[in-house]
Design a protein around this motif. Sequence first.
Motif: not given
Lengths: 317, 146
Positions: A10-21, A46-50, A169-173
């Motif tokens: 989700q995050e990868a798709a977002r930053i690609l779509e919003e042209n952050v990277v 393609e983010a679905e591949k991750l 993303l995810g809880d701290p360890l």
Amino acid sequence: MNQLTFAIRQEAARILEENVVDVVIGFEVGTLPLKAQPAFITRKEEAEKLVYNGFCQNNLAAYLTRRPKEERIGIICRGCESRAVRALVIEHQHDRDKLYLIGVPCTGIIDWRKIEREVGENTLQAVEEGDEVIVTTRDGEHRFQRVDVLHDSCKRCLHPNPVGADIVLGDPLPEGDPERAWAPVLEFEALPPEERYAYFVQEAERCIRCYACREACPMCYCTECFVDHTTPRWAESMITPSGTQAWHIIRAFHQTGRCVSCGACERACPMDIKMTYLVDKLSYDMVQQYGFEVGASDEEQPPFAAFTLDDRNRFVR
Amino acid sequence: MNDTWTPRIVVFQCQYSLYCEADQKWMDTQLPPHIKLIKVPCTGRISPLFVLNAIQGGADGILVSGCQPEKCHFKEGNLGARRQLDEFRRFLTYLGMEEERIRFAWIDLSERGRIQQELADLEETIRTIGPIRRLVTRAIPVGEKL
Ligand code: SF4
Ligand code: SF4
Ligand code: SF4
């Protein structure tokens, strides 16, 4: 699919779509079970591949210095990768502004060799389920406790949580235990000198000089490595004792105060040479001598590059 | 150790570290044949690789002679180098080398004659620990010149 994978996509798709990277570096399913492979995602579809799991062996930060300078990169960062990013930024290898770090607290990488030693080479499928790794071979199903098959570097890991990430993303360890982290170095140091040397020789001389360890290492980014330097030639290039020993000594030494203890070098080695006891000693010394730990700060220079007069009265002899 | 054995010693010397002309002249012309002098423009030029090369090639002892920290001709060339060489010695010791084989002499302006003393001290130490055996992978036979 685990939750983290979903969040990463989700995050990868977002930053690609919003042209952050321009590109997101992560992992995708590899051709072999137990080994995910690096993926370079440039379109949001393609983010679905991750994917993200314990089979992601590489240190992705190694790609940062091998990509075009002007590229804006999103990168999945576990603890070690985020520390490598910091070190690379301090060494002016990357502009922090051009990076977007997707942090993931890391529970450790599964050492495929440990599994292969138990089940042989005919793994058909491997999945993680909670604290277990379930491996299917032609003979049936094998279950392992995750902790038993973690890579050694990950067992020793001090900082599994990413530093300086743009999003986590995810809880701290919980942080790692220094006593456990440095135990192998101290145990090795306690051996008699002739045994230490014998071990070093035995490991170093199995080396075939493929340089996979260097290529896997995020901090080995020199345009011309000392071993490729021919005039003058500083180290023998053959697999002679002199050549392999020099390679192991100097490559490790170049990582002093820079190694992020990811163990990628060891995982990459086709000869299964144990070499992190070398860099770990150097990292240990940097903590002892200069209180320096890679990635702890985003501005402190590594000790050899600090050029301070603080130690005016040291190393007298 | 038998009396016929002479340790092979390599000296890496920053060309500015011996302010005393007589000392430098002695180094340049009077060194006994078992001591090999390698002059460098600054301590900062002494790469750990040089030290390793000397050891692999059979040097029994190594003297690194540089300037005091704040007296570097190039302002701070020696600062990083001191840390590196100090750590390199610790690292080789970790791998089984005797620590005493590498010695540092950070020499001050006024210290006339110190370099000779350092060399004598190093040689004495090396005589007690004997010829180098570990890490020598390109050795030349004992007794030969470097
Ligand atoms: S030397 Fe090995 S453990 Fe250290 S940063 Fe490089 S790949 Fe990682
Ligand atoms: S081994 Fe040393 S010279 Fe070679 S790439 Fe790594 S850091 Fe650079
Ligand atoms: S990966 Fe292993 S075999 Fe290849 S150069 Fe490194 S230590 Fe040697």
